[in-house]
Design a protein around this motif. Structure first.
Motif, mmCIF file in Angstrom:
data_model
loop_
_atom_site.group_PDB
_atom_site.id
_atom_site.type_symbol
_atom_site.label_atom_id
_atom_site.label_comp_id
_atom_site.label_asym_id
_atom_site.label_seq_id
_atom_site.Cartn_x
_atom_site.Cartn_y
_atom_site.Cartn_z
ATOM 1 N N LEU A 39 -8.137 22.642 -4.417
ATOM 2 C CA LEU A 39 -7.823 21.326 -4.958
ATOM 3 C C LEU A 39 -9.119 20.713 -5.479
ATOM 4 O O LEU A 39 -10.058 20.503 -4.712
ATOM 5 C CB LEU A 39 -7.205 20.408 -3.892
ATOM 6 N N GLY A 40 -9.164 20.463 -6.764
ATOM 7 C CA GLY A 40 -10.364 19.877 -7.366
ATOM 8 C C GLY A 40 -10.323 18.361 -7.267
ATOM 9 O O GLY A 40 -9.356 17.735 -7.706
ATOM 10 N N ILE A 41 -11.381 17.778 -6.714
ATOM 11 C CA ILE A 41 -11.392 16.338 -6.461
ATOM 12 C C ILE A 41 -11.295 15.533 -7.747
ATOM 13 O O ILE A 41 -10.675 14.466 -7.784
ATOM 14 C CB ILE A 41 -12.659 15.942 -5.661
ATOM 15 N N TRP A 42 -11.882 16.051 -8.848
ATOM 16 C CA TRP A 42 -11.879 15.259 -10.081
ATOM 17 C C TRP A 42 -10.474 15.134 -10.645
ATOM 18 O O TRP A 42 -10.073 14.053 -11.089
ATOM 19 C CB TRP A 42 -12.817 15.894 -11.105
ATOM 20 N N GLY A 43 -9.729 16.221 -10.637
ATOM 21 C CA GLY A 43 -8.340 16.126 -11.090
ATOM 22 C C GLY A 43 -7.510 15.269 -10.167
ATOM 23 O O GLY A 43 -6.625 14.524 -10.617
ATOM 24 N N ALA A 44 -7.804 15.336 -8.859
ATOM 25 C CA ALA A 44 -7.059 14.522 -7.896
ATOM 26 C C ALA A 44 -7.315 13.048 -8.123
ATOM 27 O O ALA A 44 -6.387 12.218 -8.054
ATOM 28 C CB ALA A 44 -7.451 14.918 -6.470
ATOM 29 N N VAL A 45 -8.564 12.674 -8.410
ATOM 30 C CA VAL A 45 -8.892 11.261 -8.615
ATOM 31 C C VAL A 45 -8.293 10.748 -9.916
ATOM 32 O O VAL A 45 -7.697 9.661 -9.955
ATOM 33 C CB VAL A 45 -10.426 11.071 -8.608
ATOM 34 N N VAL A 67 0.838 -1.207 0.000
ATOM 35 C CA VAL A 67 0.000 0.000 0.000
ATOM 36 C C VAL A 67 0.870 1.255 0.000
ATOM 37 O O VAL A 67 0.536 2.253 -0.663
ATOM 38 C CB VAL A 67 -0.955 -0.003 1.212
ATOM 39 N N TRP A 68 1.992 1.223 0.682
ATOM 40 C CA TRP A 68 2.881 2.389 0.718
ATOM 41 C C TRP A 68 3.616 2.552 -0.610
ATOM 42 O O TRP A 68 3.879 3.674 -1.042
ATOM 43 C CB TRP A 68 3.877 2.248 1.864
ATOM 44 N N ASP A 69 3.941 1.430 -1.262
ATOM 45 C CA ASP A 69 4.581 1.511 -2.579
ATOM 46 C C ASP A 69 3.645 2.123 -3.615
ATOM 47 O O ASP A 69 4.100 2.714 -4.597
ATOM 48 C CB ASP A 69 5.006 0.107 -3.040
ATOM 49 N N ILE A 70 2.342 1.990 -3.386
ATOM 50 C CA ILE A 70 1.354 2.533 -4.323
ATOM 51 C C ILE A 70 1.062 4.002 -4.037
ATOM 52 O O ILE A 70 1.072 4.842 -4.941
ATOM 53 C CB ILE A 70 0.052 1.701 -4.268
ATOM 54 N N VAL A 71 0.816 4.329 -2.761
ATOM 55 C CA VAL A 71 0.414 5.703 -2.435
ATOM 56 C C VAL A 71 1.563 6.687 -2.589
ATOM 57 O O VAL A 71 1.321 7.892 -2.736
ATOM 58 C CB VAL A 71 -0.155 5.777 -1.004
ATOM 59 N N ILE A 72 2.810 6.192 -2.565
ATOM 60 C CA ILE A 72 3.933 7.115 -2.772
ATOM 61 C C ILE A 72 3.901 7.694 -4.179
ATOM 62 O O ILE A 72 4.485 8.755 -4.458
ATOM 63 C CB ILE A 72 5.271 6.400 -2.486
ATOM 64 N N TRP A 73 3.211 7.006 -5.079
ATOM 65 C CA TRP A 73 2.977 7.535 -6.425
ATOM 66 C C TRP A 73 1.627 8.242 -6.514
ATOM 67 O O TRP A 73 1.503 9.281 -7.165
ATOM 68 C CB TRP A 73 3.007 6.386 -7.445
ATOM 69 N N ALA A 74 0.622 7.687 -5.875
ATOM 70 C CA ALA A 74 -0.735 8.206 -6.034
ATOM 71 C C ALA A 74 -0.915 9.582 -5.397
ATOM 72 O O ALA A 74 -1.575 10.453 -5.987
ATOM 73 C CB ALA A 74 -1.733 7.214 -5.429
ATOM 74 N N ILE A 75 -0.350 9.805 -4.220
ATOM 75 C CA ILE A 75 -0.580 11.073 -3.512
ATOM 76 C C ILE A 75 0.018 12.272 -4.251
ATOM 77 O O ILE A 75 -0.688 13.266 -4.485
ATOM 78 C CB ILE A 75 -0.055 10.987 -2.067
ATOM 79 N N PRO A 76 1.294 12.246 -4.644
ATOM 80 C CA PRO A 76 1.813 13.407 -5.393
ATOM 81 C C PRO A 76 1.064 13.651 -6.699
ATOM 82 O O PRO A 76 0.756 14.804 -7.038
ATOM 83 C CB PRO A 76 3.279 13.038 -5.653
ATOM 84 N N PHE A 77 0.753 12.572 -7.424
ATOM 85 C CA PHE A 77 -0.006 12.730 -8.662
ATOM 86 C C PHE A 77 -1.376 13.329 -8.380
ATOM 87 O O PHE A 77 -1.868 14.180 -9.124
ATOM 88 C CB PHE A 77 -0.157 11.372 -9.367
ATOM 89 N N GLY A 78 -2.015 12.875 -7.291
ATOM 90 C CA GLY A 78 -3.332 13.379 -6.944
ATOM 91 C C GLY A 78 -3.324 14.855 -6.592
ATOM 92 O O GLY A 78 -4.227 15.602 -6.983
#
Length: 388
Positions: free
Chosen positions: A119-125, A70-81
């Motif tokens: 921060l727009g949720i749609w762009g974040a998702v 989960v940490w290997d995934i969110v380390i990419w997902a959070i900055p992109f989001g």
């Protein structure tokens, strides 16, 4: 005149029962070259991420995912989001950055200043999903399985993060006389011009936070009942969130991009919510027709961990195939063993049969005869024993 006097007398009561404007929006950390401002908005976003990650990690582990993935995934997902959320906000509310009508009077330096809000949720998702896909590929797991595990946590993070709008005194609704009306400081740049200083506004941040919290409970209950797979829980999250976002967004009075479709002009976020709802509904139905994945695993094909072969009720039995000419019966094997009492071999030994046979006789015939004789003797002894 009488209604006006009654409204004036009632105003202090309404204000005292309202949600007060915040008197704190962050704190400063002294540094050798100045100070670092920590905004309450950023703390709310961070708290939402932490709590949402906690719920996601618990659900992800229950799906049998590899430890720590989960940490290997969110380390990419959070900055992109975060980047995607900011870009969507800039596009949907461009006046502050590019000026009205993109006339160049805006301030481009405000774009990276996310601590001011926006921060727009749609762009974040959308962009967050791209980052999650990268992390999932690197971890050897399915994106569809991860987003199903993360959907309730994502909604929980939004419920907490929305309180950042309260501390920034932004994104509120129109005037209201309800006892939970929100006070906004009259000298705040977001206070609508021309309105009385004691005007109360709909606390849309609170409406959305409560809506999202209720959604977390609903998603968890439905997933416990139906065990959604193939990203269906994620699309259910999208339907639920957009359903609430349409009526909450319609209440807001802050500046936003207006879009006209079929003669109807409304905020961009309203149209986005409608389209996302319809798309999510279509994906939810189509994926439901495919049934559950087989096998039901979070791993990508060929990425499953090696399982040790152990004996058990479902383990494979390896059968050895031998040449029929070389098969020795169990009785023949026992016949080659020495007798415990005399130390001699059994009469079935071919070598001893050949040596003991009289000249000119056939070993096979003699052995057969001996066998019959032995059987008769044994039978007699048995009968004598039973008649005793």
């Amino acid at each position: 005149m009488q209604p006006l006097l009654q409204a004036t007398a009632l105003a202090p009561t309404l204000v005292s029962a309202s949600i007060p404007s915040p008197d704190w929006s962050g704190f400063d950390i002294p540094l050798p070259w100045g100070s670092l401002r920590i905004h309450a908005y950023a703390l709310c976003i961070l708290a939402g991420i932490v709590v949402g990650l906690w719920l996601t990690s618990v659900r992800w582990a229950k799906r049998g995912a590899p430890e720590g993935s989960v940490w290997d995934i969110v380390i990419w997902a959070i900055p992109f989001g975060i980047i995607g959320g900011r870009l969507y906000h800039v596009v949907s509310s461009p006046d502050a950055y590019f000026g009205p009508g993109f006339n160049g009077t805006g301030d481009l330096s405000l774009i990276p200043q996310i601590q001011r809000g926006g921060l727009g949720i749609w762009g974040a998702v959308v962009l967050g999903a791209v980052g999650a896909w990268i992390g999932c590929r690197r971890s050897g797991v399915k994106l569809s399985a991860f987003v199903d595990a993360a959907a309730p946590g994502l909604l929980l993070a939004q419920a907490i993060g929305r309180w950042g709008n309260y501390f920034n005194q932004e994104l509120f609704g129109g005037p209201t006389t309800l006892p939970w009306g929100l006070q906004i400081d009259a000298n705040n740049p977001n206070f609508p011009a021309g309105m009385p200083a004691d005007t109360l506004f709909h606390p849309t941040f609170l409406y959305e936070s409560l809506w999202n919290l209720a959604g977390v409970v609903i998603l968890l209950a439905l997933d416990r009942r139906f065990s959604f797979r193939r990203s269906r829980l994620f699309w259910l999250y999208a339907m639920y969130y957009t359903l609430g976002r349409v009526w909450i967004e319609a209440m807001r009075i802050d500046d936003a991009e207006q879009i006209s479709i079929l003669g109807i002009t409304t905020r961009l976020n309203v149209w986005t919510s409608i389209f996302v709802f319809l798309a999510a509904l279509a994906f939810f139905v189509i994926l439901g027709l495919k049934g559950r994945p087989d096998p039901d695993t979070v791993y990508l094909a060929g990425q499953e961990p090696d399982q040790p072969v152990t004996a058990g009720p479902h383990s494979e039995t390896v059968t050895e195939v031998r040449d029929p000419d070389n098969v020795v019966s169990d009785s023949d094997s026992r016949g080659n063993l020495p007798d415990n009492h005399s130390g001699s071999r059994h009469a079935s030994d071919p070598t001893e049969e050949a040596a003991a046979a009289p000249a000119g006789s056939k070993p096979g015939t003699d052995a057969t005869a001996a066998g019959h004789s032995g059987s008769t003797a044994t039978g007699s002894a048995s009968e004598a024993g039973t008649g005793k």
